[in-house]
Design a protein around this motif. Sequence first.
Motif, PDB file in Angstrom:
ATOM      1  N   ASP A   1       0.914  -1.303  -0.016  1.00 29.52           N
ATOM      2  CA  ASP A   1       0.124  -0.095  -0.018  1.00 29.52           C
ATOM      3  C   ASP A   1       0.730   1.330  -0.068  1.00 29.52           C
ATOM      4  OD1 ASP A   1      -2.700   0.921   0.142  1.00 29.52           O
ATOM      5  OD2 ASP A   1      -2.320   1.711   1.917  1.00 29.52           O
ATOM      6  N   HIS A   2       2.070   1.231  -0.213  1.00 26.44           N
ATOM      7  CA  HIS A   2       3.000   2.370  -0.219  1.00 26.44           C
ATOM      8  C   HIS A   2       2.983   3.147   1.047  1.00 26.44           C
ATOM      9  CE1 HIS A   2       2.010   1.815  -4.652  1.00 26.44           C
ATOM     10  NE2 HIS A   2       3.269   1.786  -4.772  1.00 26.44           N
ATOM     11  N   GLN A   3       2.994   2.517   2.164  1.00 25.37           N
ATOM     12  CA  GLN A   3       2.998   3.011   3.195  1.00 25.37           C
ATOM     13  C   GLN A   3       4.354   2.760   3.867  1.00 25.37           C
ATOM     14  OE1 GLN A   3      -0.064   1.387   6.013  1.00 25.37           O
ATOM     15  NE2 GLN A   3      -1.807   1.561   4.611  1.00 25.37           N
ATOM     16  N   VAL A   4       5.248   2.000   3.242  1.00 22.61           N
ATOM     17  CA  VAL A   4       6.626   2.148   3.554  1.00 22.61           C
ATOM     18  C   VAL A   4       7.411   1.120   2.614  1.00 22.61           C
ATOM     19  CG1 VAL A   4       6.512  -0.225   4.904  1.00 22.61           C
ATOM     20  CG2 VAL A   4       8.178   1.237   5.604  1.00 22.61           C
ATOM     21  N   PRO A   5       8.609   1.365   2.113  1.00 24.20           N
ATOM     22  CA  PRO A   5       9.104   0.860   1.022  1.00 24.20           C
ATOM     23  C   PRO A   5       9.347  -0.630   1.406  1.00 24.20           C
ATOM     24  CG  PRO A   5      10.596   2.506   1.731  1.00 24.20           C
ATOM     25  CD  PRO A   5       9.269   2.647   2.645  1.00 24.20           C
ATOM     26  N   LEU A   6      10.047  -1.001   2.455  1.00 20.07           N
ATOM     27  CA  LEU A   6      10.432  -2.086   3.040  1.00 20.07           C
ATOM     28  C   LEU A   6       9.886  -2.766   4.143  1.00 20.07           C
ATOM     29  CD1 LEU A   6      14.389  -1.543   2.256  1.00 20.07           C
ATOM     30  CD2 LEU A   6      12.865  -3.177   0.930  1.00 20.07           C
ATOM     31  N   ALA A   7       9.870  -3.955   4.561  1.00 22.88           N
ATOM     32  CA  ALA A   7       9.472  -4.625   5.692  1.00 22.88           C
ATOM     33  C   ALA A   7       9.883  -5.947   5.744  1.00 22.88           C
ATOM     34  CB  ALA A   7       7.785  -4.520   5.705  1.00 22.88           C
ATOM     35  N   LEU A   8      10.087  -6.339   7.333  1.00 27.35           N
ATOM     36  CA  LEU A   8      10.717  -7.531   7.455  1.00 27.35           C
ATOM     37  C   LEU A   8       9.501  -8.532   8.171  1.00 27.35           C
ATOM     38  CD1 LEU A   8      14.163  -7.325   9.520  1.00 27.35           C
ATOM     39  CD2 LEU A   8      13.804  -7.631   7.018  1.00 27.35           C
ATOM     40  N   GLY A   9       9.621  -9.774   7.497  1.00 26.85           N
ATOM     41  CA  GLY A   9       8.565 -10.558   8.462  1.00 26.85           C
ATOM     42  C   GLY A   9       9.548 -11.840   8.522  1.00 26.85           C
ATOM     43  N   THR A  10       8.836 -12.944   8.911  1.00 32.25           N
ATOM     44  CA  THR A  10       9.262 -14.245   9.286  1.00 32.25           C
ATOM     45  C   THR A  10       8.545 -15.460   8.538  1.00 32.25           C
ATOM     46  OG1 THR A  10       8.271 -14.737  11.146  1.00 32.25           O
ATOM     47  CG2 THR A  10      10.224 -13.395  11.583  1.00 32.25           C
ATOM     48  N   GLN A  11       9.216 -16.431   8.489  1.00 26.98           N
ATOM     49  CA  GLN A  11       8.496 -17.773   7.638  1.00 26.98           C
ATOM     50  C   GLN A  11       8.977 -18.992   8.610  1.00 26.98           C
ATOM     51  OE1 GLN A  11       7.548 -17.739   3.764  1.00 26.98           O
ATOM     52  NE2 GLN A  11       8.273 -19.877   3.273  1.00 26.98           N
ATOM     53  N   THR A  12       7.702 -19.449   9.005  1.00 29.95           N
ATOM     54  CA  THR A  12       8.256 -20.981   9.633  1.00 29.95           C
ATOM     55  C   THR A  12       7.626 -22.005   8.854  1.00 29.95           C
ATOM     56  OG1 THR A  12       8.067 -19.999  12.038  1.00 29.95           O
ATOM     57  CG2 THR A  12       7.735 -22.375  11.635  1.00 29.95           C
ATOM     58  N   SER A  13       6.183 -21.610   8.021  1.00 30.38           N
ATOM     59  CA  SER A  13       5.709 -22.465   7.300  1.00 30.38           C
ATOM     60  C   SER A  13       5.586 -21.538   5.850  1.00 30.38           C
ATOM     61  CB  SER A  13       4.407 -22.718   7.443  1.00 30.38           C
ATOM     62  OG  SER A  13       4.277 -23.319   8.762  1.00 30.38           O
ATOM     63  N   GLY A  14       4.572 -20.567   5.701  1.00 25.23           N
ATOM     64  CA  GLY A  14       4.517 -19.727   4.416  1.00 25.23           C
ATOM     65  C   GLY A  14       4.429 -18.370   4.753  1.00 25.23           C
ATOM     66  N   SER A  15       4.945 -17.903   5.838  1.00 22.40           N
ATOM     67  CA  SER A  15       4.382 -16.692   6.498  1.00 22.40           C
ATOM     68  C   SER A  15       4.961 -15.329   5.950  1.00 22.40           C
ATOM     69  CB  SER A  15       4.749 -16.630   7.806  1.00 22.40           C
ATOM     70  OG  SER A  15       3.729 -17.320   8.786  1.00 22.40           O
ATOM     71  N   MET A  16       5.946 -15.642   5.017  1.00 22.59           N
ATOM     72  CA  MET A  16       6.437 -14.285   4.154  1.00 22.59           C
ATOM     73  C   MET A  16       6.151 -14.432   2.623  1.00 22.59           C
ATOM     74  SD  MET A  16       8.151 -11.716   4.731  1.00 22.59           S
ATOM     75  CE  MET A  16       6.979 -10.762   3.675  1.00 22.59           C
ATOM     76  N   ILE A  17       6.392 -15.496   2.029  1.00 23.09           N
ATOM     77  CA  ILE A  17       6.003 -15.602   0.522  1.00 23.09           C
ATOM     78  C   ILE A  17       4.639 -15.421   0.314  1.00 23.09           C
ATOM     79  CG2 ILE A  17       6.140 -17.502  -1.263  1.00 23.09           C
ATOM     80  CD1 ILE A  17       8.915 -16.164  -0.405  1.00 23.09           C
ATOM     81  N   ARG A  18       3.864 -16.162   1.238  1.00 26.63           N
ATOM     82  CA  ARG A  18       2.242 -16.165   0.715  1.00 26.63           C
ATOM     83  C   ARG A  18       1.835 -14.878   0.961  1.00 26.63           C
ATOM     84  NH1 ARG A  18       0.838 -18.745   4.587  1.00 26.63           N
ATOM     85  NH2 ARG A  18      -0.445 -18.131   5.893  1.00 26.63           N
ATOM     86  N   PRO A  19       1.952 -14.069   2.009  1.00 22.27           N
ATOM     87  CA  PRO A  19       1.319 -12.714   2.225  1.00 22.27           C
ATOM     88  C   PRO A  19       2.010 -11.530   1.187  1.00 22.27           C
ATOM     89  CG  PRO A  19       2.598 -13.023   4.206  1.00 22.27           C
ATOM     90  CD  PRO A  19       2.484 -14.430   3.524  1.00 22.27           C
ATOM     91  N   ALA A  20       3.295 -11.863   0.679  1.00 21.73           N
ATOM     92  CA  ALA A  20       3.965 -11.036  -0.348  1.00 21.73           C
ATOM     93  C   ALA A  20       3.137 -11.300  -1.607  1.00 21.73           C
ATOM     94  CB  ALA A  20       5.333 -11.380  -0.508  1.00 21.73           C
ATOM     95  N   ALA A  21       2.758 -12.583  -1.911  1.00 20.23           N
ATOM     96  CA  ALA A  21       2.245 -13.131  -3.066  1.00 20.23           C
ATOM     97  C   ALA A  21       0.684 -12.473  -2.910  1.00 20.23           C
ATOM     98  CB  ALA A  21       2.251 -14.672  -3.354  1.00 20.23           C
ATOM     99  N   PHE A  22       0.198 -12.592  -2.079  1.00 22.08           N
ATOM    100  CA  PHE A  22      -1.146 -12.102  -1.815  1.00 22.08           C
ATOM    101  C   PHE A  22      -1.563 -10.692  -2.291  1.00 22.08           C
ATOM    102  CE2 PHE A  22      -3.172 -15.726   0.951  1.00 22.08           C
ATOM    103  CZ  PHE A  22      -3.288 -16.580  -0.023  1.00 22.08           C
ATOM    104  N   CYS A  23      -0.370  -9.843  -1.827  1.00 21.96           N
ATOM    105  CA  CYS A  23      -0.500  -8.476  -2.045  1.00 21.96           C
ATOM    106  C   CYS A  23       0.289  -7.990  -3.116  1.00 21.96           C
ATOM    107  CB  CYS A  23       0.373  -7.708  -0.658  1.00 21.96           C
ATOM    108  SG  CYS A  23      -0.680  -8.196   0.840  1.00 21.96           S
TER     109      CYS A  23
END
Lengths: 431, 431
Positions: A158-180
């Motif tokens: 949403d252009h609220q910030v250019p970069l963000a950190l997340g974490t992934q134990t199953s699919g917690s980073m790749i999936r939200p990135a894809a959905f957005c």
Amino acid sequence: MSLTIDPATLTASAAADAIAAGTLTAEALTQACLDRIAARDAEVSAWAFLDPDLALAQARAADRSAPRGPLHGVPVALKDIIETFDMPTQCNSPIHAGRRTYADSAVAALIRAAGGTILGKAVTTEFANRHPGATRNPLDPTRTPGGSSSGSAAAVADHQVPLALGTQTSGSMIRPAAFCGLWGYKPSFGEVSRVGVFQQSGSLDTVGLCARSLEDVQRLRAVLTRIPYDPVAPLERAPRLALCRTPEWSEASPAAQQALEEATRRCEAAGATVTYLTLPSPTFDGWLKVHQRIANFEGARNFGHERHGHRHLISKALGEGRIRDGETTPVAAYVDAQRRAEAMRLWADDTLAGFDAVLTLSAAGEAPVGLSGTGSATFNSLWTLLYTPCLTLPFGKGPAGMPLGLQLVSERHEDERLFAAAGWVAAVLAG
Amino acid sequence: MSLTIDPATLTASAAADAIAAGTLTAEALTQACLDRIAARDAEVSAWAFLDPDLALAQARAADRSAPRGPLHGVPVALKDIIETFDMPTQCNSPIHAGRRTYADSAVAALIRAAGGTILGKAVTTEFANRHPGATRNPLDPTRTPGGSSSGSAAAVADHQVPLALGTQTSGSMIRPAAFCGLWGYKPSFGEVSRVGVFQQSGSLDTVGLCARSLEDVQRLRAVLTRIPYDPVAPLERAPRLALCRTPEWSEASPAAQQALEEATRRCEAAGATVTYLTLPSPTFDGWLKVHQRIANFEGARNFGHERHGHRHLISKALGEGRIRDGETTPVAAYVDAQRRAEAMRLWADDTLAGFDAVLTLSAAGEAPVGLSGTGSATFNSLWTLLYTPCLTLPFGKGPAGMPLGLQLVSERHEDERLFAAAGWVAAVLAG
């Protein structure tokens, strides 16, 4: 002629370059992000903690400082399980409400050392597990942004910030990135420090990141691994690719299946060799159960403080689901799962050495409607278990017009090979 | 006839049994430990934090509570890099002086859930690295207790507390346990949660423990892994042993060499088969450098907060030694080290499957004179790198009358096989 661009729409790389060139200040960039948040927060709800004064103070300090590194003056959002000395870290749990820690997480310290600033804390699901937060998908607020790095992906998209950190134990980073509709990256297991990051599974948790360009992914990765920022050029030759539909192919939506087939066809047409990769039996039989056993066994012990001091404040889904399962998993079953995972990794090491990248799905389809779940990690957990670096790049749309993601995977510790292949694939798909 | 025994001299198992039987209270046991500390602290200096009132309050709460588990009412010391909600965690660094954290480490929570209490925080070297603390060896205060789990070993050996947790990244648990004449145990990598434990190396750090009996080791291990406490019986048949002198044999003192040879001879005389195990080339060439590369590369990133916020408060030895080395290690060298380590582990998995245990040295010899160092980890780092479970048991004395240790090692994740073999070996050596 001059062109007016909202700094909040810039990629991190473009913003860092403008700040370095003196055509943009960190303060103006941060203010633009804060303005965007003010305009959109009621709809998106991506933030667990945001103090505009603290954000602006960091930006002004960057503006007063000599250049410190490749993120000088660039704001970054941290998933709210990643600690900072100056903001609470609350894990979307009443157990940790208002909790402030003493020290920066290693990744926060590395971002600051590279000149970056911490804009705020992005919403996570409860303990980066499944119980969702309030964040909505900015592309359609009736839909989940995915999880558990929900706020991280929503805020960047949403252009609220250019970069963000997340974490992934199953699919917690790749999936939200894809959905957005973002670029998302899970590094090779073990290469990015997890000091000061709430832990679910020591054997699986990986810090990841999302961004709006591949260049930004590489820039932030260099900061997190404290190596010189030296972006990898796309492959000049056509890559050796493997198409892996995985045994869970039937769980994918027709649109997601078509997008992967279409991407593969286009890469082939551009000269790539494509091998069809299947996961051999018996090595991969029940791989999802192997992942769950490791995650749940370790999680039940890692949540010691929460389970034994505050169990009534843990969501029913987590407390009676994964934690209960982990509590009742015998050590022998855990050890068996660890040994099976290691055999899978050895197969992957040998097999993926022969390819520049695997093409596979980032998710089962578009972001689902509703906020009560965050979607399935079926197409992610395998690669998390295999310790491989993973990238999702936006490609195609589903029937509702929501973005789909294409996941690229390379051999573990070959993150730069992955970037080179992804650059080639992205250029072909854009062409 | 009645016999008066100082409760502080009891093993944890004997104390727990007495508390369960109603012949001892947790308060009396804790008071006995506090009395011992008061008498000896000026000489031994094992404690980084000790609040007698807080310790006694925990003990009284245990006395008021129904039995909670196998450590009910038993005090445990935690190395001062292991967090608790009610005591500071200071890592023997001015950077963390007075630091209090929000939550219990997972292991502290698990100990409390099993009825145990936390007596206090035991001295560590700076960040569980090499820069020593003030602790002296209780058997000879001119000598080091070893490190980095210095206070943990000294306090248990001196009957100030029956059990203590430490950690091992190179040789930080096995070596101090051996120098102080204790049983020490480093579990298989990954089996004990590290949540809330200061991290040096995610790939190597392991929570360990020391105690005054093998039974106590197993009791605390059950609590930490949250499995039923069910002590493993010593092997009934004579074990298949491997004698591994390691390529560093010449660095061991004659007394340590003799103790290992003598233990082997006695086991053979009692019926054990003994195979001479050598580390094959080229798999193990430069194994120590492989260990150092992984530890230093990861440590330089994990110490992000300390390096970037407080570098002037890091000891010169650490800041200009391991951290500097890690900062200048290229990613490719780190990846190469990880791959080499994995190849070594695969060899160990295959090879150690054929033995009940490996017999090797716990340390190069007796605890050295002086407090400026903590001794060499040469005989420990290999097994830490291989992820194998390790036990040291006291056997023999050096020329100064100080204890020597015999280290037993089994295949990774075969900790119970290790206990069974160790029970047999200990019985033979005692006989």
